[in-house]
Design an enzyme around this catalytic site. Structure first.
Site, mmCIF file in Angstrom:
data_model
loop_
_atom_site.group_PDB
_atom_site.id
_atom_site.type_symbol
_atom_site.label_atom_id
_atom_site.label_comp_id
_atom_site.label_asym_id
_atom_site.label_seq_id
_atom_site.Cartn_x
_atom_site.Cartn_y
_atom_site.Cartn_z
ATOM 1 N N GLU A 1 -39.194 2.799 18.684
ATOM 2 C CA GLU A 1 -38.275 1.843 18.931
ATOM 3 C C GLU A 1 -38.520 1.556 20.690
ATOM 4 O O GLU A 1 -37.284 1.564 21.301
ATOM 5 C CB GLU A 1 -36.992 2.324 18.671
ATOM 6 C CG GLU A 1 -36.674 2.260 17.122
ATOM 7 C CD GLU A 1 -35.562 3.060 16.742
ATOM 8 O OE1 GLU A 1 -34.774 2.455 15.749
ATOM 9 O OE2 GLU A 1 -34.801 3.983 17.355
HETATM 10 C C1 ACM Z 1 -36.755 6.694 14.248
HETATM 11 O O1 ACM Z 1 -35.863 6.575 13.084
HETATM 12 N N1 ACM Z 1 -36.380 5.841 15.146
HETATM 13 C C2 ACM Z 1 -37.813 7.280 14.097
#
Ligand code: ACM
Length: 570
Positions: A191
């Protein structure tokens, strides 16, 4: 010795109590784990988890033969390990809630005694607020930075184009590689939104100079630099899906949170992987969803050689909506079913039997010190400031916390929000509602002739329909319960509709479309969530109503579809 430990756990599970006392069946067991990596991830960043919580969960893991604690120690909301090389990390980015080196060693030893490895995660280069609160000179944007108090994907990102970053990480991982003695270190990698990289002219120039076409390519450069550090300190690198790029050395391990397809793809290309998609226990989904999610289904497209690269899986306990008081109830007992998926052969899939065994294991886990059973009545007593919590327990048999990411959508939470309400006490997978659902299905299947199920369904509906009258006064005198008053009223209403349908069936009667439509409309209205909970006994009542009022032209399925869920599910 580890094999003997696992065997003894299985032996303990075979003990049962009957009129003769404690007995063990006379059987021979030939057993081995299906996957070598059977993990539980615990997030200590969003909410700090004391050492006692980690240890009791290691006991639980050992009981169900899990063997990897993936410890998510760093995220936007806190850096949770004492760091001698860069002490501002724990001093300034943890609210003084961090594990000392002595505590880390103690946990690692405790885990090792139970045949469990500890893999620490230092999430980089995104999820960077805590790192950059302590050391803003490593940032991609000017800042200022502070510990993040809410949940989501944030912009703060480590600057991968400056040498200072790698000098910093080299000293950090030299220390952490020595402290954490497992072969693997997890670098996160998930992310990273790239926003701060693209907003920084020097970083953009760096990318242009090297012909990088976007943040992903720059992150690949960063990963390679970090990998070189890991390798130098004798470690293998694990990362979330996003780190995956063909061309990385084949000894990195990919942890897939986005899908089995990407896991298979990396296995085809020669990389080992772990599945976490489908094991997100923070999302409050029923145990059967996780149980039937297989890292390597019987019909997987992989060759045996590729399949051997699927190392196993991990349940992930993200900690946005849990405190040390509630977290065990999100992990257990559902994780026992996930552990079985990682250990037992692919054909072990019987749901009813799994739930029967899980119910027993839940008590064994409690005996080990886990708090998933015992904290609930305590939380209810605190909510009502009273001793008699039976009616609150009845309500909890029929409601569950809202699923997937809906909790955050329905109400703004921060790290400081109390997690002490009915939604926090509620089971993720309410047993009474599940038993009701199954009994209704069998009852309809039998044409309303199955006496035991008829009694069970009727008695449950009577208890539920009477419950609000009992609970009303408690709710009135306890403001913290106000947000579930509507749920309590809805439970009574839906149950009365169920009883009405049952009476129609017993009388051998059928009802017309007008009767049906009115009831479906009422049932649909009861789906609205309150207090971030949802009523989970509506579907079987819809089935009952459909069963006694089915126009010849309509199938049971299309009848059910007339009543559409309001809460969206992803
Ligand atoms: C995640 O759930 N961002 C690994």
């Amino acid at each position: 010795d580890i094999g003997a430990l696992r065997g003894l756990e299985t032996f303990l599970q075979l003990l049962s109590l009957d009129e003769k006392g404690v007995t063990v069946p006379e059987i021979a067991i030939y057993d081995e784990p299906r996957f070598p990596w059977r993990g539980l991830m615990i997030d200590s960043s969003r909410h700090f988890m004391p050492v006692a919580m980690i240890k009791r969960n290691l006991d639980g893991m050992a009981a169900v033969k899990l063997n990897v604690l993936h410890w998510h120690l760093v995220d936007d909301q806190g850096f949770r390990v004492e760091c001698l090389a860069w002490p501002k990390l724990h001093e300034q980015a943890s609210d003084r809630n961090y594990y000392t080196r002595a505590q880390i060693r103690d946990v690692i030893d405790y885990a090792a005694e139970r045949g469990i490895r500890v893999v620490p995660e230092f999430d980089l280069p995104g999820h960077g607020s805590a790192w950059l609160t302590a050391y803003p000179e490593l940032a991609s944007a000017p800042g200022p930075y502070e510990i993040e108090r809410s949940w989501g994907i944030f912009d703060p990102t480590i600057n991968p184009t400056i040498e200072k970053t790698y000098e910093f990480l080299d000293a950090l991982f030299a220390e952490m590689a020595e402290l954490f003695d497992d072969e693997f270190i997890h670098i996160g990698g998930d992310e990273n939104n790239g926003k701060h990289w693209l907003a920084n002219p020097e970083i953009v120039a760096f990318m242009e100079e090297r012909g990088y076409d976007g943040p992903l390519t720059l992150q690949r450069y960063f990963n390679e630099r970090v990998l070189a550090i890991m390798t130098k300190y004798g470690k293998r690198m694990v990362g979330w899906d996003e780190i995956f790029e063909d061309g990385l050395p084949k000894n990195v391990v990919i942890q897939s949170w986005r899908g089995r397809e990407s896991l298979f793809e990396s296995a085809r290309l020669g990389y080992s992987g772990i599945l976490s998609k489908g094991y997100y226990i923070d999302l409050i989904q029923p145990t059967d969803d996780h149980y039937h999610n297989d890292p390597l289904p019987a019909d997987s497209p992989l060759t045996p050689e590729e399949a051997a690269r699927i190392l196993g899986g991990e349940a992930t306990m993200w900690a946005e909506y849990v405190s040390p008081e509630t977290v065990d109830s999100r992990i257990w007992p559902r994780t026992a079913a996930i552990a079985e998926r990682f250990w037992s052969p692919v054909w072990v899939r019987d749901l009813e039997d799994m739930y029967r065994r899980m119910d027993r294991i839940s008590l064994m886990l409690e005996e080990l010190g886990l708090q998933h059973e015992r904290n609930r009545p305590m939380m209810l007593r605190r909510l009502c400031q009273c001793r008699d919590v039976d009616a609150l327990e009845v309500l909890l048999g029929a409601i569950e916390p809202v699923k997937v990411y809906n909790r955050g959508r329905l109400r703004k939470h921060t790290q400081f929000s109390p997690l002490t309400r009915m939604v926090d006490a509620a089971w993720p997978d309410a047993g009474p509602a599940r038993n009701f659902r199954w009994a209704v299905a069998r009852l309809i299947e039998s044409g309303f002739t199955e006496g035991d199920d008829l009694d069970a369904v009727r008695n449950t509906l009577i208890t539920w329909s009477d419950n609000h009258a009992v609970l009303e006064e408690t709710i009135r005198t306890s403001p913290a319960l106000a947000d579930i008053e509507a749920m309590s009223i809805a439970l009574a209403g839906v149950s009365i509709t169920g009883l009405e349908a049952l009476d129609v069936a017993i009388a051998g009667d059928t009802k017309n479309k007008e009767w049906l439509d009115l009831r479906l409309e009422r049932l649909d209205a009861a789906r609205e969530s309150h207090g971030q909970t949802e009523l989970v006994m509506i579907d079987p009542v819809v089935d009952l109503v459909c069963a006694v009022a089915l126009p010849a032209s309509m199938s049971a399925e299309s009848c059910r579809e007339q009543d559409a869920p309001v809460v969206e599910h992803h």
